[in-house]
Each structure stands twice: as C-alpha cells, then as structure tokens.
Design an enzyme around this catalytic site. Structure first.
Site, PDB file in Angstrom:
ATOM      1  N   HIS A 191       0.283 -11.297   2.210  1.00  0.00           N
ATOM      2  CA  HIS A 191      -0.843 -10.821   1.311  1.00  0.00           C
ATOM      3  C   HIS A 191      -1.455 -11.714   0.588  1.00  0.00           C
ATOM      4  O   HIS A 191      -2.595 -11.427   0.627  1.00  0.00           O
ATOM      5  CB  HIS A 191       0.051  -9.643   0.749  1.00  0.00           C
ATOM      6  CG  HIS A 191      -0.982  -8.557   0.575  1.00  0.00           C
ATOM      7  ND1 HIS A 191      -0.347  -7.075   0.117  1.00  0.00           N
ATOM      8  CD2 HIS A 191      -2.305  -8.484   0.206  1.00  0.00           C
ATOM      9  CE1 HIS A 191      -1.743  -6.336   0.200  1.00  0.00           C
ATOM     10  NE2 HIS A 191      -2.584  -7.198  -0.066  1.00  0.00           N
TER      11      HIS A 191
ATOM     12  N   TYR B 270       0.849  -1.408   0.011  1.00  0.00           N
ATOM     13  CA  TYR B 270       0.109  -0.154  -0.001  1.00  0.00           C
ATOM     14  C   TYR B 270       0.772   1.235   0.169  1.00  0.00           C
ATOM     15  O   TYR B 270       0.328   2.337  -0.180  1.00  0.00           O
ATOM     16  CB  TYR B 270      -1.036   0.037   1.196  1.00  0.00           C
ATOM     17  CG  TYR B 270      -1.872  -1.059   1.403  1.00  0.00           C
ATOM     18  CD1 TYR B 270      -1.863  -2.188   0.038  1.00  0.00           C
ATOM     19  CD2 TYR B 270      -2.765  -1.219   2.430  1.00  0.00           C
ATOM     20  CE1 TYR B 270      -2.979  -3.094   0.389  1.00  0.00           C
ATOM     21  CE2 TYR B 270      -3.862  -2.449   2.636  1.00  0.00           C
ATOM     22  CZ  TYR B 270      -3.979  -3.187   1.484  1.00  0.00           C
ATOM     23  OH  TYR B 270      -4.521  -4.102   1.670  1.00  0.00           O
TER      24      TYR B 270
HETATM   25  N1  NAP Z   1      -5.843  -8.627   1.267  1.00  0.00           N
HETATM   26  C1  NAP Z   1      -6.034  -8.087   0.283  1.00  0.00           C
HETATM   27  O1  NAP Z   1      -5.719  -8.807  -0.740  1.00  0.00           O
HETATM   28  C2  NAP Z   1      -6.923  -6.799   0.030  1.00  0.00           C
HETATM   29  C3  NAP Z   1      -7.635  -6.318  -1.201  1.00  0.00           C
HETATM   30  C4  NAP Z   1      -8.199  -5.197  -1.389  1.00  0.00           C
HETATM   31  C5  NAP Z   1      -8.356  -4.480  -0.056  1.00  0.00           C
HETATM   32  N2  NAP Z   1      -7.831  -5.052   0.977  1.00  0.00           N
HETATM   33  C6  NAP Z   1      -8.236  -4.117   2.401  1.00  0.00           C
HETATM   34  O2  NAP Z   1      -9.593  -3.814   2.569  1.00  0.00           O
HETATM   35  C7  NAP Z   1      -9.664  -2.322   2.659  1.00  0.00           C
HETATM   36  C8  NAP Z   1     -11.153  -1.916   2.255  1.00  0.00           C
HETATM   37  O3  NAP Z   1     -11.385  -2.504   0.692  1.00  0.00           O
HETATM   38  P1  NAP Z   1     -11.694  -1.498  -0.472  1.00  0.00           P
HETATM   39  O4  NAP Z   1     -11.342  -0.048  -0.045  1.00  0.00           O
HETATM   40  O5  NAP Z   1     -11.484  -2.049  -1.773  1.00  0.00           O
HETATM   41  O6  NAP Z   1     -13.220  -1.527  -0.414  1.00  0.00           O
HETATM   42  P2  NAP Z   1     -14.513  -0.879   0.500  1.00  0.00           P
HETATM   43  O7  NAP Z   1     -14.212  -0.534   1.767  1.00  0.00           O
HETATM   44  O8  NAP Z   1     -15.802  -1.980   0.206  1.00  0.00           O
HETATM   45  O9  NAP Z   1     -15.128   0.276  -0.186  1.00  0.00           O
HETATM   46  C9  NAP Z   1     -14.225   1.546  -0.220  1.00  0.00           C
HETATM   47  C10 NAP Z   1     -15.000   2.466  -1.072  1.00  0.00           C
HETATM   48  O10 NAP Z   1     -16.160   2.829  -0.426  1.00  0.00           O
HETATM   49  C11 NAP Z   1     -16.625   4.077  -0.226  1.00  0.00           C
HETATM   50  N3  NAP Z   1     -17.534   4.201   1.126  1.00  0.00           N
HETATM   51  C12 NAP Z   1     -16.918   3.828   2.106  1.00  0.00           C
HETATM   52  N4  NAP Z   1     -17.972   4.051   3.159  1.00  0.00           N
HETATM   53  C13 NAP Z   1     -19.001   4.455   2.509  1.00  0.00           C
HETATM   54  C14 NAP Z   1     -20.426   4.660   2.983  1.00  0.00           C
HETATM   55  N5  NAP Z   1     -20.743   4.390   4.144  1.00  0.00           N
HETATM   56  N6  NAP Z   1     -21.345   4.788   2.109  1.00  0.00           N
HETATM   57  C15 NAP Z   1     -20.786   4.752   0.461  1.00  0.00           C
HETATM   58  N7  NAP Z   1     -19.598   4.700   0.136  1.00  0.00           N
HETATM   59  C16 NAP Z   1     -18.664   4.443   1.292  1.00  0.00           C
HETATM   60  C17 NAP Z   1     -15.147   4.893  -0.051  1.00  0.00           C
HETATM   61  O11 NAP Z   1     -15.055   6.223  -0.467  1.00  0.00           O
HETATM   62  P3  NAP Z   1     -14.926   7.287   0.362  1.00  0.00           P
HETATM   63  O12 NAP Z   1     -13.321   7.030   1.072  1.00  0.00           O
HETATM   64  O13 NAP Z   1     -14.731   8.351  -0.545  1.00  0.00           O
HETATM   65  O14 NAP Z   1     -15.960   7.186   1.533  1.00  0.00           O
HETATM   66  C18 NAP Z   1     -14.266   3.876  -1.108  1.00  0.00           C
HETATM   67  O15 NAP Z   1     -14.425   4.292  -2.362  1.00  0.00           O
HETATM   68  C19 NAP Z   1      -8.645  -1.717   1.832  1.00  0.00           C
HETATM   69  O16 NAP Z   1      -8.407  -0.377   2.349  1.00  0.00           O
HETATM   70  C20 NAP Z   1      -7.451  -2.505   2.188  1.00  0.00           C
HETATM   71  O17 NAP Z   1      -7.172  -2.391   3.683  1.00  0.00           O
HETATM   72  C21 NAP Z   1      -7.198  -5.851   1.203  1.00  0.00           C
END
Ligand code: NAP
Length: 274
Positions: free
Chosen positions: A104, A46
């Site tokens: 990861h 990240y």
């Molecule tokens: N281990 C892995 O391989 C892997 C892969 C992908 C992700 N991850 C981890 O998982 C975390 C979260 O995943 P993600 O960011 O892909 O997906 P997510 O949390 O499902 O979605 C994030 C998106 O949703 C928006 N959002 C957040 N809360 C909201 C709400 N209450 N209403 C409407 N929109 C909302 C955010 O926008 P705003 O920021 O503008 O609010 C952002 O665009 C990552 O940050 C990372 O730490 C891990």
C-alpha cells in the site's frame, strides 16, 4: 485498453472501493459490477474486503471475469506478516486468489518495502496472487525492487489527477514497463471540474468535466480508479471510450498541475501509513 507487461489486458477504468462499507457499500459495488466495472480496488486498511467478496458473489459474474486487487498495510511488510496478510485477505474476500496484491505504502523509514514485494512474489509463486503491484513507490523504490528481485511490479498505483499529473513517474513507469494506476483520479474534493481546459474540452466533446478528466488519464496511458457510490456517476465514469481528446487538450489539462498539488501531504518519502 491497458495491458500488463506480459500482455494481460486490464480494463480501461477500474472501480475504487474506499470508503464503501456495510450493506450500502455492497449495493454500490454490485451496482458498479452491473454497470460494467470489471476491476475492484480494495485494501486491508479500507476494512471492506468482506463487502467486496460479497458484491462479487451477489453480482453472479464468473470469478474470472472480474479482477480483484488488494493491498497489504504498512504493519505487514516483513516476510511472514506480509504472507499472513494476503492469506487473511483471501479469507475475508472469500476467494482462493487475488488478481493483484499491492504494497500500500513504501514507508521508507521502516525500510522493508523491498522485502514486502519479495513476500508478495512468494505469494504469487504459491498461487495466492496472480500479479504483484505496488502503490506510492517512488522511482528509487522501484529501482531497488528491480535490482533485488529482477522484476518491477506490474503496476504502481500513485496519486494522479490534473493538479498532480505525475509527469516524471509516468516516464519512469514507461521505462520500467509498469502500468500507472491513478488514485483519486478525479481529484476528489479538489476536482478541477470548473477549470477552463476541462470545461472547454467537455463542451467540445459533448461530455461531462469528470469524463474529460478520466479520458485525460487514458490519453496518457494511465488506468484511473474513480470511486462513486452513485450509479449514474458510475456509468458515466466508465463511459469514456466514445470520444477522444486532442494532444493540445491533454497538454492544457496537464498544465493545471502544481508542485504542491497533492490532495493531502501524501509524499511517499515522508507520509507513512501502517
Ligand atoms: N493507494 C492509495 O494510497 C490510495 C489512496 C487514496 C485512494 N485510493 C483508491 O483510489 C480510489 C479513488 O480515489 P478517491 O475516492 O480518493 O477519489 P476520486 O475517485 O477522485 O473521487 C471520489 C469522489 O468524487 C465523487 N465523484 C465520483 N464520480 C463523480 C462524477 N462523475 N462527478 C462528480 N463527482 C464524482 C465521489 O462522490 P460519489 O460517491 O457521491 O459519486 C467521491 O466523493 C479509492 O476508492 C481507492 O480505491 C488509493
């Protein structure tokens, strides 16, 4: 609300930090800590570990009040590289220990996903890491780790959201005593905020569709890691303990799942990240 195998409590919702970076990223993470998040999920890849460490220091919170998790990348699965990776993460974070270190991605074609876990166990024995986790490990990867080391990871972080509810992995995790963490828990750009089972439950409970989806994770024993750079969303994403979903609502949301529901083609048997 969730516990690791040995009874260690972990927060009901963690904070996903990707792709928060730079000063804006630090401010978003400080905001998350101010509104009450106590679990930060980062990764070497990240490229924001310095920001995570800085946010933690700026928050003024005692170190022991916040769990910090990072992940070693695919290019560091061999023993020595994995240990060096953890040491470098600690340096970037400005911490003496991370609470959870995860592998990861398993990258099965390299074939070192067991060795990588063994190296993290060594880091734990040296006090660099409190708990060893994995991410994107499949059932067979977890069973190989268990056979080789005598222990399963305390948690496995997998893609999990209403379009890809991971029914089978939840069963495997339960059998092995592994906490399921959900990445992209809201479903990111495919978030099902307008799907009938979500809107109906939101209306009945008087909450937002995103809160329904996060509560759906909790009802299934899953720890979601939503990311938001927006303080009001950070707050509402954490505020999911004041209502419940009934089993029929949970089932209806789970039924939105599709075999091809992954956000990108992130099947850990074939998708590899270095
Ligand atoms: N281990 C892995 O391989 C892997 C892969 C992908 C992700 N991850 C981890 O998982 C975390 C979260 O995943 P993600 O960011 O892909 O997906 P997510 O949390 O499902 O979605 C994030 C998106 O949703 C928006 N959002 C957040 N809360 C909201 C709400 N209450 N209403 C409407 N929109 C909302 C955010 O926008 P705003 O920021 O503008 O609010 C952002 O665009 C990552 O940050 C990372 O730490 C891990």
């Amino acid at each position: 609300m969730h516990t690791l195998r040995d009874g260690i409590p972990v927060p009901h919702v963690g904070f996903g930090t990707y792709p928060l970076r730079g000063e804006e990223g630090i401010e978003a993470m400080v905001s998350a800590l101010e509104v009450g998040y106590r679990y930060l999920d980062t990764a070497v890849n990240y490229e924001n570990e310095p920001e995570v460490g800085e946010a933690l220091r700026r928050s003024g919170l005692p170190r022991e009040d916040v769990l910090v998790a990072t992940k070693i990348p695919g290019r560091a699965h061999r023993r020595d590289a994995a240990i060096t990776s953890v040491e470098e993460s600690l340096e970037r974070l400005g911490l003496e220990q991370v609470d959870v270190a995860l592998v990861h991605w398993p990258n099965p074609s390299q074939g070192h996903y067991v060795e990588a876990v063994e190296a993290l166990i060594e880091c734990r024995d040296r006090g660099l890491v409190r708990y060893v986790g994995t991410s994107n490990y499949t059932e067979s990867h977890l069973r190989e780790v268990l056979a080789a080391t005598g222990e399963a990871p305390v948690l496995n972080q997998v893609e999990c959201h209403p379009l890809f509810p991971q029914q089978e992995m939840l069963r495997v995790h339960e059998e092995l005593g592994v906490l399921t963490q959900a990445w992209s828990p809201l479903g990111k750009r495919e978030a099902q905020y307008d799907a009938a089972p979500v809107t109906e439950a939101a209306e009945r409970a008087g909450v937002s569709p995103a809160q329904v989806i996060l509560r759906w994770h909790l009802e299934r024993g899953v720890m979601p890691l939503p990311k938001s750079g927006t303080r009001s969303r950070q707050e509402s994403n954490l505020d999911v303990l004041g209502f419940e979903l009934v089993p029929e609502e949970v089932e209806a949301i789970t039924a939105l799942g599709r075999p091809d529901g992954r956000l990108f083609d992130g099947d850990p048997e074939t998708h590899e990240e270095m």
